[in-house]
Design an enzyme around this catalytic site. Structure first.
Site, PDB file in Angstrom:
ATOM      1  N   GLU A  49       0.797  -1.227   0.000  1.00  0.00           N
ATOM      2  CA  GLU A  49       0.000   0.000   0.000  1.00  0.00           C
ATOM      3  C   GLU A  49       0.832   1.282   0.000  1.00  0.00           C
ATOM      4  O   GLU A  49       0.451   2.267  -0.626  1.00  0.00           O
ATOM      5  CB  GLU A  49      -0.952   0.015   1.208  1.00  0.00           C
TER       6      GLU A  49
ATOM      7  N   ASP B 259      -2.682   7.811  -2.873  1.00  0.00           N
ATOM      8  CA  ASP B 259      -3.855   7.607  -3.743  1.00  0.00           C
ATOM      9  C   ASP B 259      -4.597   8.916  -4.011  1.00  0.00           C
ATOM     10  O   ASP B 259      -5.808   9.018  -3.791  1.00  0.00           O
ATOM     11  CB  ASP B 259      -4.793   6.556  -3.124  1.00  0.00           C
TER      12      ASP B 259
END
Length: 204
Positions: A92, A105
């Site tokens: 991640e 993100d």
């Protein structure tokens, strides 16, 4: 007789320490194809698969080790293998290296485990215990959805399904073989599992 009681007590103690992180399965028992070429290429690797996952995990190890104590604490508290948490963190956020002020993100993912603010309200500091607890609890909720959806799967299969669902939701998991189709780069659980197996070998 006394010796037997001591041995039984020791066995119970060892059993307890195993179960403290093994409630949802043992990561080393999960089969994996590792990272797709789509995941490996941006990492400037000219090979794919488990070897690529392990190389990426190795590159993240030094940064990951800063959080090792915390990861193990949260894993033991919630009975989740710390290596799985580390595998997710590597995938991640590269153990925080890919984040800007704790966000990734395009500003939607928070912290080491990239809790999505569109689905959850992030808590704590981006690299703190509350954040890791929240991320791991989200993982557990996904594992439980997969357990309900596929009750005949083994514990390890359900764990892998839960990891896949952490990325793309439980609705995306339709079969064991194709669970990663529809995840980021179509390899999320396989890549995370391979990275987790690497971290398992390094004391997580």
């Amino acid at each position: 007789m006394h010796l037997m009681l001591v041995l039984l007590g020791l066995a119970a103690l060892l059993g307890t320490s195993q179960s403290q992180t093994g409630c949802y399965g043992v990561v080393n028992r999960i089969d994996t194809t590792g990272a797709s070429c789509e995941t490996a290429k941006p990492e400037k690797l000219n090979y794919c698969g488990v070897a690529a996952s392990r190389m990426i995990a190795e590159r993240d190890l030094r940064s990951m080790d800063r959080y090792k104590t915390l990861i193990k604490k949260v894993g033991q508290k919630l009975c989740v293998d710390p290596a799985v948490i580390a595998g997710i963190i590597s995938r991640e956020s590269h153990a925080g290296k890919a984040l800007k002020n704790g966000w990734g993100d395009n500003g939607n993912g928070f912290g080491l485990m990239q809790v999505d603010k569109r689905s959850h309200t992030p808590v704590g500091e981006w690299n703190g215990e509350r954040h890791l607890t929240q991320g791991t609890e989200i993982l557990i909720s996904m594992i439980k959805k997969i357990q309900k959806k596929f009750p005949r799967w083994t514990k390890e299969q359900q764990l892998k399904g839960g990891i896949s669902a952490y990325n793309a939701g439980s609705g995306n998991v339709r079969s064991y073989e194709r669970m990663d189709i529809g995840t980021t780069h179509n390899d999320y659980a396989n890549d995370v599992v391979a990275r987790a197996q690497y971290y398992k070998q390094h004391g997580y």
